[in-house]
Design a protein around this motif. Structure first.
Motif, PDB file in Angstrom:
ATOM      1  N   ASP A   1       5.091  -3.610   4.427  1.00  0.00           N
ATOM      2  CA  ASP A   1       5.490  -4.809   5.174  1.00  0.00           C
ATOM      3  C   ASP A   1       4.642  -6.039   4.852  1.00  0.00           C
ATOM      4  OD1 ASP A   1       3.093  -4.124   6.364  1.00  0.00           O
ATOM      5  OD2 ASP A   1       3.918  -3.873   8.379  1.00  0.00           O
ATOM      6  N   GLY A   2       3.853  -5.962   3.798  1.00  0.00           N
ATOM      7  CA  GLY A   2       2.995  -7.089   3.430  1.00  0.00           C
ATOM      8  C   GLY A   2       1.599  -6.984   3.997  1.00  0.00           C
ATOM      9  N   GLY A   3       1.328  -5.934   4.770  1.00  0.00           N
ATOM     10  CA  GLY A   3       0.025  -5.783   5.397  1.00  0.00           C
ATOM     11  C   GLY A   3      -0.969  -4.956   4.595  1.00  0.00           C
ATOM     12  N   SER A   4      -0.575  -4.507   3.415  1.00  0.00           N
ATOM     13  CA  SER A   4      -1.464  -3.710   2.577  1.00  0.00           C
ATOM     14  C   SER A   4      -2.254  -4.607   1.637  1.00  0.00           C
ATOM     15  CB  SER A   4      -0.637  -2.714   1.747  1.00  0.00           C
ATOM     16  OG  SER A   4      -1.436  -2.102   0.763  1.00  0.00           O
ATOM     17  N   ASN A   5      -3.480  -4.199   1.354  1.00  0.00           N
ATOM     18  CA  ASN A   5      -4.267  -4.975   0.383  1.00  0.00           C
ATOM     19  C   ASN A   5      -3.928  -4.557  -1.046  1.00  0.00           C
ATOM     20  OD1 ASN A   5      -5.438  -2.452   0.518  1.00  0.00           O
ATOM     21  ND2 ASN A   5      -7.527  -3.214   0.386  1.00  0.00           N
ATOM     22  N   VAL A   6      -3.087  -3.522  -1.216  1.00  0.00           N
ATOM     23  CA  VAL A   6      -2.676  -3.045  -2.538  1.00  0.00           C
ATOM     24  C   VAL A   6      -1.216  -3.397  -2.818  1.00  0.00           C
ATOM     25  CG1 VAL A   6      -2.386  -1.003  -3.985  1.00  0.00           C
ATOM     26  CG2 VAL A   6      -4.343  -1.159  -2.450  1.00  0.00           C
ATOM     27  N   PHE A   7      -0.331  -3.128  -1.868  1.00  0.00           N
ATOM     28  CA  PHE A   7       1.114  -3.323  -2.018  1.00  0.00           C
ATOM     29  C   PHE A   7       1.438  -4.809  -1.797  1.00  0.00           C
ATOM     30  CE2 PHE A   7       5.612  -2.813  -0.898  1.00  0.00           C
ATOM     31  CZ  PHE A   7       6.016  -1.779  -1.717  1.00  0.00           C
ATOM     32  N   LYS A   8       1.159  -5.614  -2.822  1.00  0.00           N
ATOM     33  CA  LYS A   8       1.335  -7.073  -2.746  1.00  0.00           C
ATOM     34  C   LYS A   8       2.317  -7.546  -3.799  1.00  0.00           C
ATOM     35  CE  LYS A   8      -1.582  -8.332   0.458  1.00  0.00           C
ATOM     36  NZ  LYS A   8      -1.075  -8.830   1.717  1.00  0.00           N
ATOM     37  N   LYS A   9       3.108  -8.528  -3.449  1.00  0.00           N
ATOM     38  CA  LYS A   9       4.072  -9.115  -4.384  1.00  0.00           C
ATOM     39  C   LYS A   9       3.355  -9.673  -5.612  1.00  0.00           C
ATOM     40  CE  LYS A   9       7.437 -10.653  -0.969  1.00  0.00           C
ATOM     41  NZ  LYS A   9       8.076 -11.839  -0.397  1.00  0.00           N
ATOM     42  N   GLY A  10       3.967  -9.445  -6.764  1.00  0.00           N
ATOM     43  CA  GLY A  10       3.469 -10.035  -8.000  1.00  0.00           C
ATOM     44  C   GLY A  10       2.406  -9.250  -8.732  1.00  0.00           C
ATOM     45  N   GLY A  11       1.746  -8.324  -8.062  1.00  0.00           N
ATOM     46  CA  GLY A  11       0.707  -7.550  -8.727  1.00  0.00           C
ATOM     47  C   GLY A  11       1.270  -6.271  -9.324  1.00  0.00           C
ATOM     48  N   CYS A  12       0.505  -5.657 -10.202  1.00  0.00           N
ATOM     49  CA  CYS A  12       0.899  -4.390 -10.818  1.00  0.00           C
ATOM     50  C   CYS A  12       0.124  -3.263 -10.149  1.00  0.00           C
ATOM     51  CB  CYS A  12       0.607  -4.407 -12.318  1.00  0.00           C
ATOM     52  SG  CYS A  12       1.064  -2.873 -13.140  1.00  0.00           S
ATOM     53  N   ILE A  13       0.843  -2.214  -9.732  1.00  0.00           N
ATOM     54  CA  ILE A  13       0.216  -1.057  -9.094  1.00  0.00           C
ATOM     55  C   ILE A  13       0.438   0.155  -9.989  1.00  0.00           C
ATOM     56  CG2 ILE A  13       0.196   0.439  -7.074  1.00  0.00           C
ATOM     57  CD1 ILE A  13       1.272  -2.034  -5.502  1.00  0.00           C
ATOM     58  N   ASN A  14      -0.644   0.776 -10.432  1.00  0.00           N
ATOM     59  CA  ASN A  14      -0.588   2.003 -11.227  1.00  0.00           C
ATOM     60  C   ASN A  14      -0.665   3.197 -10.283  1.00  0.00           C
ATOM     61  OD1 ASN A  14      -0.581   1.266 -14.134  1.00  0.00           O
ATOM     62  ND2 ASN A  14      -2.427   0.152 -13.535  1.00  0.00           N
ATOM     63  N   LEU A  15       0.241   4.129 -10.436  1.00  0.00           N
ATOM     64  CA  LEU A  15       0.283   5.283  -9.539  1.00  0.00           C
ATOM     65  C   LEU A  15      -0.690   6.385  -9.938  1.00  0.00           C
ATOM     66  CD1 LEU A  15       4.128   5.486  -8.965  1.00  0.00           C
ATOM     67  CD2 LEU A  15       2.368   4.807  -7.317  1.00  0.00           C
ATOM     68  N   GLY A  16      -0.954   6.551 -11.227  1.00  0.00           N
ATOM     69  CA  GLY A  16      -1.829   7.631 -11.672  1.00  0.00           C
ATOM     70  C   GLY A  16      -1.086   8.945 -11.877  1.00  0.00           C
ATOM     71  N   PHE A  17       0.213   8.963 -11.650  1.00  0.00           N
ATOM     72  CA  PHE A  17       1.073  10.123 -11.886  1.00  0.00           C
ATOM     73  C   PHE A  17       2.503   9.600 -12.026  1.00  0.00           C
ATOM     74  CE2 PHE A  17       0.965   9.499  -7.330  1.00  0.00           C
ATOM     75  CZ  PHE A  17       2.297   9.646  -6.942  1.00  0.00           C
ATOM     76  N   GLY A  18       3.403  10.453 -12.444  1.00  0.00           N
ATOM     77  CA  GLY A  18       4.802  10.073 -12.578  1.00  0.00           C
ATOM     78  C   GLY A  18       5.557  10.330 -11.293  1.00  0.00           C
ATOM     79  N   ALA A  19       6.068   9.271 -10.670  1.00  0.00           N
ATOM     80  CA  ALA A  19       6.859   9.406  -9.442  1.00  0.00           C
ATOM     81  C   ALA A  19       8.333   9.545  -9.801  1.00  0.00           C
ATOM     82  CB  ALA A  19       6.644   8.200  -8.541  1.00  0.00           C
ATOM     83  N   TYR A  20       9.006  10.517  -9.161  1.00  0.00           N
ATOM     84  CA  TYR A  20      10.425  10.750  -9.382  1.00  0.00           C
ATOM     85  C   TYR A  20      11.255  10.513  -8.127  1.00  0.00           C
ATOM     86  CZ  TYR A  20       9.297  12.745 -13.901  1.00  0.00           C
ATOM     87  OH  TYR A  20       8.852  12.921 -15.197  1.00  0.00           O
ATOM     88  N   SER A  21      10.588  10.215  -7.010  1.00  0.00           N
ATOM     89  CA  SER A  21      11.293   9.835  -5.795  1.00  0.00           C
ATOM     90  C   SER A  21      10.435   8.835  -5.036  1.00  0.00           C
ATOM     91  CB  SER A  21      11.616  11.054  -4.929  1.00  0.00           C
ATOM     92  OG  SER A  21      10.439  11.715  -4.518  1.00  0.00           O
ATOM     93  N   MET A  22      11.122   8.026  -4.196  1.00  0.00           N
ATOM     94  CA  MET A  22      10.467   6.987  -3.420  1.00  0.00           C
ATOM     95  C   MET A  22      11.129   6.943  -2.046  1.00  0.00           C
ATOM     96  SD  MET A  22      10.620   4.151  -6.393  1.00  0.00           S
ATOM     97  CE  MET A  22       9.990   4.589  -7.995  1.00  0.00           C
ATOM     98  N   GLY A  23      10.347   6.596  -1.056  1.00  0.00           N
ATOM     99  CA  GLY A  23      10.911   6.544   0.282  1.00  0.00           C
ATOM    100  C   GLY A  23      10.241   5.514   1.147  1.00  0.00           C
ATOM    101  N   SER A  24      10.865   5.262   2.269  1.00  0.00           N
ATOM    102  CA  SER A  24      10.343   4.340   3.270  1.00  0.00           C
ATOM    103  C   SER A  24      10.407   5.043   4.623  1.00  0.00           C
ATOM    104  CB  SER A  24      11.197   3.065   3.291  1.00  0.00           C
ATOM    105  OG  SER A  24      10.760   2.200   4.309  1.00  0.00           O
ATOM    106  N   ARG A  25       9.335   4.920   5.387  1.00  0.00           N
ATOM    107  CA  ARG A  25       9.305   5.548   6.709  1.00  0.00           C
ATOM    108  C   ARG A  25       8.543   4.654   7.678  1.00  0.00           C
ATOM    109  NH1 ARG A  25       4.236   7.446   7.571  1.00  0.00           N
ATOM    110  NH2 ARG A  25       2.970   7.865   5.734  1.00  0.00           N
ATOM    111  N   SER A  26       8.834   4.825   8.956  1.00  0.00           N
ATOM    112  CA  SER A  26       8.128   4.071   9.988  1.00  0.00           C
ATOM    113  C   SER A  26       6.735   4.638  10.172  1.00  0.00           C
ATOM    114  CB  SER A  26       8.877   4.147  11.311  1.00  0.00           C
ATOM    115  OG  SER A  26      10.121   3.525  11.201  1.00  0.00           O
ATOM    116  N   ALA A  27       5.782   3.765  10.369  1.00  0.00           N
ATOM    117  CA  ALA A  27       4.392   4.205  10.568  1.00  0.00           C
ATOM    118  C   ALA A  27       4.127   4.431  12.040  1.00  0.00           C
ATOM    119  CB  ALA A  27       3.440   3.165  10.035  1.00  0.00           C
TER     120      ALA A  27
END
Length: 113
Positions: free
Chosen positions: A87-113
């Motif tokens: 939701d924009g509140g992460s210091n990592v998950f920011k628009k415009g930046g590149c995020i390296n996962l360190g592994f191959g992701a084959y699925s993605m999801g969204s959940r309520s915190a």
């Protein structure tokens, strides 16, 4: 006109939002890329190319978390996975930046915190 406003309000209040990323098949946001939209409170396990890095294009709703999983079913048990506030509140998950996962992701999801 009132019906359109009511439908819009319902969609926004029911969590009908999503986060959107540009998924890269290589690290450091290089190589072939695909834009992927993950609706809030859903899992996308089919049609997701192996993702090693990504760029955030848009945020999800308030208190949503974006999860990335090494299997094809958004299952964290016994698998590699990572998640971020989407939701924009992460210091990592920011628009415009590149995020390296360190592994191959084959699925993605969204959940309520």
């Amino acid at each position: 006109m009132h019906l359109a406003k009511a439908l819009t309000l319902f969609c926004l209040s029911s969590g009908a939002l999503s986060f959107k990323i540009r998924a890269f098949r290589e690290g450091d946001c290089k190589g072939e890329a695909t834009e992927i939209n993950i609706w809030d409170n859903t899992c996308k396990g089919s049609g997701v190319p192996k993702t090693l890095s990504f760029e955030v294009l848009s945020y999800g709703a308030h208190r949503q978390r974006a999860g990335f999983y090494s299997d094809g079913s958004c299952n964290a048990l016994g698998r590699e996975w990572v998640d971020y506030f989407a939701d924009g509140g992460s210091n990592v998950f920011k628009k415009g930046g590149c995020i390296n996962l360190g592994f191959g992701a084959y699925s993605m999801g969204s959940r309520s915190a």
